[in-house]
Scaffold this motif. Structure first.
Motif: not given
Ligand code: FAD
Length: 419
Positions: A21-29, A15-19, A3-5, A403-410
């Motif tokens: 992931h905790a929200a259920g998104l698949e993330v690749l760092v 911190c962004c990736a952790r947020e 869902d996000a790179i 903040r970036a994780a929140a922005a990704v999630r809209g």
């Protein structure tokens, strides 16, 4: 497809990736280095723990409080206050942030000490009434100007504020925004400066532990990042609906073309193995004499004994900037100054490593902190985070990631930062 790179496994990216992931998104760092941490790395050398540059975790950082398990970090506190090298001896300054009334009294012989004492107390009282957000949106000047406007004597500025804050901002001129001065003053007065027993990199390691192993790819250098896609060195293309560039400011500017590259604050740290501690207590020693290469030093094993093998001490010396000198020359200049402080024992120290860090912090004069919280959305599908989006600190990097994780999630309707 994830869902996000996230590009970069420093504190902000983790911190962004952790947020996410905790929200259920698949993330690749994707991280070009070989381990998580970015500017917060620790190397083990001959049984010594060498952080790449002297740094500390303040327990009052709200984002660290909400995110980190301090117990597992086994935090070791510095003694509050400092020793100040001045007039050929050492003066003790009790904690000016938490105990301002004792503090200046203890700086023996400082001219104007009574008015200074009252000014520190007044400033502390005033800052305690405001939240961090309020301090970071207050009118600003440079720190040097703020100290002058507070009315502090030149003696207190040169003996304490300049080496202390110069070492925090890596800025001996104190051109840094007074918003950061207020931020640092408040946080030092509300908590402790600490080192994790296993070195500063224990912080990013703990953050990385909350991600699945497959979410972190090391040795992956991103060459370009556009909405929907990144291209790695070597040509591999990876797609995701959201791309978050969590690189340092200059690299984020290069990759996105949408944020300004900040100027750099540089630092050099020399680590020495000593048979015994020249200080004997967990306290910073500041150069209050305004001459010589050393800004400050600390015996890290007096703070966290795990930083040195049994029977040895680890001395960390901070020189601001990166002088164009070979190791032997900078070592020679530092030892010459420290022989004046501690005598011939300095000859017996062995140099473990010289860390030169040309980009340690983004410079944050008033213009760079306008506003202090800068947008993290570049355009649809492309985001940035890192300490260049916030205060240049562990707190700022971590907050920007959230903040970036929140922005990704809209969840964040903040304006975009495209130039
Ligand atoms: C010597 C020193 C002392 C400090 N002292 C303190 C202190 O006492 N207290 C405090 O709060 N803060 C301190 N700081 C600041 C703090 O460490 C930083 O603000 C914070 O770590 C920045 O984190 P970041 O994630 O924003 O950036 P970084 O840590 O720079 O992370 C960016 C990551 O992106 C990776 N990357 C970059 N480009 C690419 C690419 N193209 N492809 C893939 N990966 C890429 C990098 O390798 C890195 O891992 C200090 C910093 C230094 C260097």
């Amino acid at each position: 497809m994830p869902d996000a790179i996230v590009v970069g496994a420093g504190l902000a990216g983790l911190c962004c990736a952790r947020e996410l992931h905790a929200a259920g998104l698949e993330v690749l760092v994707l991280e070009r280095g070989d381990a998580p941490g970015g500017r917060v790395r620790t190397d083990e050398v001959d049984g010594f723990l060498l952080d790449r540059g002297f740094q500390v975790l303040l327990t009052a950082y709200p984002e660290a409080r909400r995110t980190l398990d301090n117990e597992r970090l086994r935090l070791r506190p510095f003694e509050s206050g400092a020793l100040i090298r001045r007039d050929g001896g050492f003066a003790r300054i009790a904690d000016p942030f938490r105990h301002p009334l004792q503090a200046v009294q203890s700086l023996r012989g400082a001219p104007g000490s009574l008015p200074d004492k009252l000014r520190v107390a007044r400033l502390r009282r005033r800052l305690s009434r405001f939240s961090l957000n309020e301090l970071l949106t207050a009118p600003q000047v440079t720190t040097a100007e703020a100290l002058r406007l507070e009315g502090f004597s030149g003696a207190l500025i040169d003996a304490f504020f300049r080496p202390f804050l110069g070492g925090v901002f890596l800025d001996p001129t104190l051109d840094t925004s007074s918003r950061l001065f207020a931020f640092v003053f408040k946080l030092f007065s509300e908590g402790e400066a600490t080192l994790p027993a296993a070195g500063m990199q224990a912080i990013p390691r703990q953050l990385a532990e909350s991600l699945p192993e497959a979410a972190l790819r090391f040795g992956a250098t991103v060459e370009s990042a556009v909405p929907g896609e990144v291209v790695l060195a070597g040509g591999e293309r990876l797609a995701a609906p959201a791309i978050v560039v969590a690189a340092d400011g200059p690299e984020a500017a290069r990759l996105t073309g949408a944020v300004e590259a900040p100027a750099a604050r540089a630092v050099t740290t020399l680590s020495y193995a000593a048979g015994r501690s020249p200080v004997g207590e967990p306290v910073r020693v500041l150069n209050g004499e305004s001459r010589g290469p050393v800004n400050d030093l600390c015996v890290l094993s007096d703070v966290a004994p795990s930083y040195a093998p049994p029977g040895a001490s680890l001395v960390s010396v901070t020189v601001l900037g990166v002088p164009p000198l070979a190791d032997a020359d900078i070592d020679g200049a530092v030892r010459e100054q420290l022989r004046g402080w501690f005598g011939a024992q300095v000859n017996g120290w062995s140099l473990l490593r010289v860390h030169r860090i040309p980009f340690a912090l983004p410079a944050q004069p008033p213009a760079a902190l306008t506003p202090a919280e800068r947008p993290v959305r570049v355009r649809e599908g492309l985001f940035v985070c890192g300490d260049h989006r916030d205060t240049a600190s562990i707190q700022g990097a971590m907050t920007s990631g959230r903040r970036a994780a929140a922005a990704v999630r809209g969840l964040d309707a903040a304006p975009s930062c495209a130039l």
